[in-house]
Design a protein around this motif. Sequence first.
Motif, mmCIF file in Angstrom:
data_model
loop_
_atom_site.group_PDB
_atom_site.id
_atom_site.type_symbol
_atom_site.label_atom_id
_atom_site.label_comp_id
_atom_site.label_asym_id
_atom_site.label_seq_id
_atom_site.Cartn_x
_atom_site.Cartn_y
_atom_site.Cartn_z
ATOM 1 N N UNK A 1 -4.315 3.576 13.503
ATOM 2 C CA UNK A 1 -3.114 3.387 12.689
ATOM 3 C C UNK A 1 -3.483 3.368 11.199
ATOM 4 N N UNK A 2 -4.309 4.317 10.746
ATOM 5 C CA UNK A 2 -4.755 4.242 9.350
ATOM 6 C C UNK A 2 -3.617 4.369 8.351
ATOM 7 N N UNK A 3 -2.568 5.112 8.716
ATOM 8 C CA UNK A 3 -1.438 5.239 7.775
ATOM 9 C C UNK A 3 -0.715 3.908 7.628
ATOM 10 N N UNK A 4 -0.587 3.181 8.733
ATOM 11 C CA UNK A 4 0.077 1.876 8.663
ATOM 12 C C UNK A 4 -0.774 0.891 7.862
ATOM 13 N N UNK A 5 -2.093 0.942 8.098
ATOM 14 C CA UNK A 5 -2.997 0.071 7.340
ATOM 15 C C UNK A 5 -2.881 0.383 5.849
ATOM 16 N N UNK A 6 -2.867 1.663 5.530
ATOM 17 C CA UNK A 6 -2.733 2.083 4.129
ATOM 18 C C UNK A 6 -1.420 1.587 3.535
ATOM 19 N N UNK A 7 -0.350 1.721 4.286
ATOM 20 C CA UNK A 7 0.960 1.278 3.779
ATOM 21 C C UNK A 7 0.964 -0.214 3.486
ATOM 22 N N UNK A 8 0.365 -0.994 4.369
ATOM 23 C CA UNK A 8 0.344 -2.449 4.161
ATOM 24 C C UNK A 8 -0.444 -2.787 2.891
ATOM 25 N N UNK A 9 -1.575 -2.113 2.717
ATOM 26 C CA UNK A 9 -2.395 -2.383 1.528
ATOM 27 C C UNK A 9 -1.653 -1.950 0.262
ATOM 28 N N UNK A 10 -1.018 -0.790 0.323
ATOM 29 C CA UNK A 10 -0.288 -0.302 -0.864
ATOM 30 C C UNK A 10 0.873 -1.227 -1.218
ATOM 31 N N UNK A 11 1.470 -1.823 -0.201
ATOM 32 C CA UNK A 11 2.595 -2.724 -0.485
ATOM 33 C C UNK A 11 2.138 -3.952 -1.265
ATOM 34 N N UNK A 12 0.834 -4.230 -1.227
ATOM 35 C CA UNK A 12 0.296 -5.361 -1.998
ATOM 36 C C UNK A 12 -0.294 -4.899 -3.326
ATOM 37 N N UNK A 13 -0.065 -3.638 -3.654
ATOM 38 C CA UNK A 13 -0.523 -3.143 -4.943
ATOM 39 C C UNK A 13 -1.896 -2.508 -4.934
ATOM 40 N N UNK A 14 -2.492 -2.347 -3.761
ATOM 41 C CA UNK A 14 -3.820 -1.737 -3.668
ATOM 42 C C UNK A 14 -3.676 -0.208 -3.722
ATOM 43 N N UNK A 15 -4.504 0.439 -4.508
ATOM 44 C CA UNK A 15 -4.559 1.896 -4.532
ATOM 45 C C UNK A 15 -5.548 2.338 -3.467
ATOM 46 N N UNK A 16 -5.061 3.026 -2.446
ATOM 47 C CA UNK A 16 -5.920 3.461 -1.335
ATOM 48 C C UNK A 16 -6.172 4.957 -1.482
ATOM 49 N N UNK A 17 -7.445 5.322 -1.540
ATOM 50 C CA UNK A 17 -7.826 6.709 -1.811
ATOM 51 C C UNK A 17 -8.399 7.394 -0.573
ATOM 52 N N UNK A 18 -8.023 8.653 -0.393
ATOM 53 C CA UNK A 18 -8.700 9.525 0.579
ATOM 54 C C UNK A 18 -8.624 10.943 0.035
#
Lengths: 136, 251
Positions: free
Chosen positions: B76-93
């Motif tokens: 579920x990497x997209x869901x993990x990314x979404x949760x992190x982004x919702x907290x203001x984290x910039x997630x890069x790939x």
Amino acid sequence: MATPPDDGTRAEAGAGPDAADSAPDAAPTGPAQSGRSAQSAQSGQPARPAQPAHPTSNTEYRIAHLGERLAGGDLAELGMRIESRGDSVHITGTASTAHDREAILRLAAEELPGIAVRADIALADVTAPDHPEDLS
Amino acid sequence: MIRVAAVGDIHLGPDSRGLLRPAFETLHRQADLLLLAGDLTRHGTPEEARVVADEVAGLPVPVIAVLGNHDHHAEQPDDVTDVLRSAGVTVLEGEGTVVEVDGVRVGVAGTKGFGGGFAGRSGSEFGEPEMKAFVRHTRGLADGLRGALDGLAADGCAVRIALTHFSPVPDTLVGEPLEIYPFLGSYLLAEAVDESGADLAVHGHAHLGTEHGITSGGVRVRNVAQPVIRRAFAVYGLPVDGSPTTAASAA
């Protein structure tokens, strides 16, 4: 190599030769009693999906099974180094919490009954650093 | 001097909630940004990602992350990314981001990366489909890193950092069993870093490895897996000379 802990984290699990004298249940077991039950009531870890038809008493394979169990269970622990050292097994690494370290030792005792398990499992240090490294 | 805080392999879950927050709350005194080098969760579930998100939410420095193999385990990497982004984290790939620090443009290019091994001892795109897919996955991610670093140079970044989970070099794996090096990183990542140029490459993944390394092109590499740095994070000071880094100047 993981740095040996300096915080008194050396621990033992399972039954070594000395412990076996005073703890009969931890005496070496035969193949049919290799401790690989379908579900561990103690650890709550799910069993690996495929129970081998012939459970092994071979230490090398039991070490491999312990590694698989640490990775596949709730701990998702892939960072432990588990190696045979003479008649014992040595586990080295860093655990996130004391609870995790206890769980690792418990699983080792379950997976390696009758084998002395010596563990140098440090706890992760979660303090802030006191100085930067300047890359000039 | 740009102060870069970094840590990887924090492996947070519900039972470790709040573990790192006290240290992270000191970040504003010693760093300009925080890099998270993957394996932020144990199994890659959104619930675990929420623990990570809470740990870094509202910090006074930008937080930039890549995912690691643990963060993919639940698929579920997209869901993990979404949760992190919702907290203001910039997630890069396969992409980059720019942070302004006292008027200096600092670029971070990120990818999870993958294995395959190192020059002279690496897998090839040959044989079974699974083997070809393994190496192609690494090559694709390394190409993404190269493109992201090139983009940051074109964007006028005076400082560029490559952020990965898997290692670009074997130097920082010293301490791990040699037999598993091909599962810990790939020279393709280092080649991308050296061809595009960078001031620093940061990775995690190798818990039993070593902090310090360098690419054959001369880019400093740091393994910031938490069991290696033995702190909540490490801080690296990067000098700023005012000119964008290139492959030649980085080397």
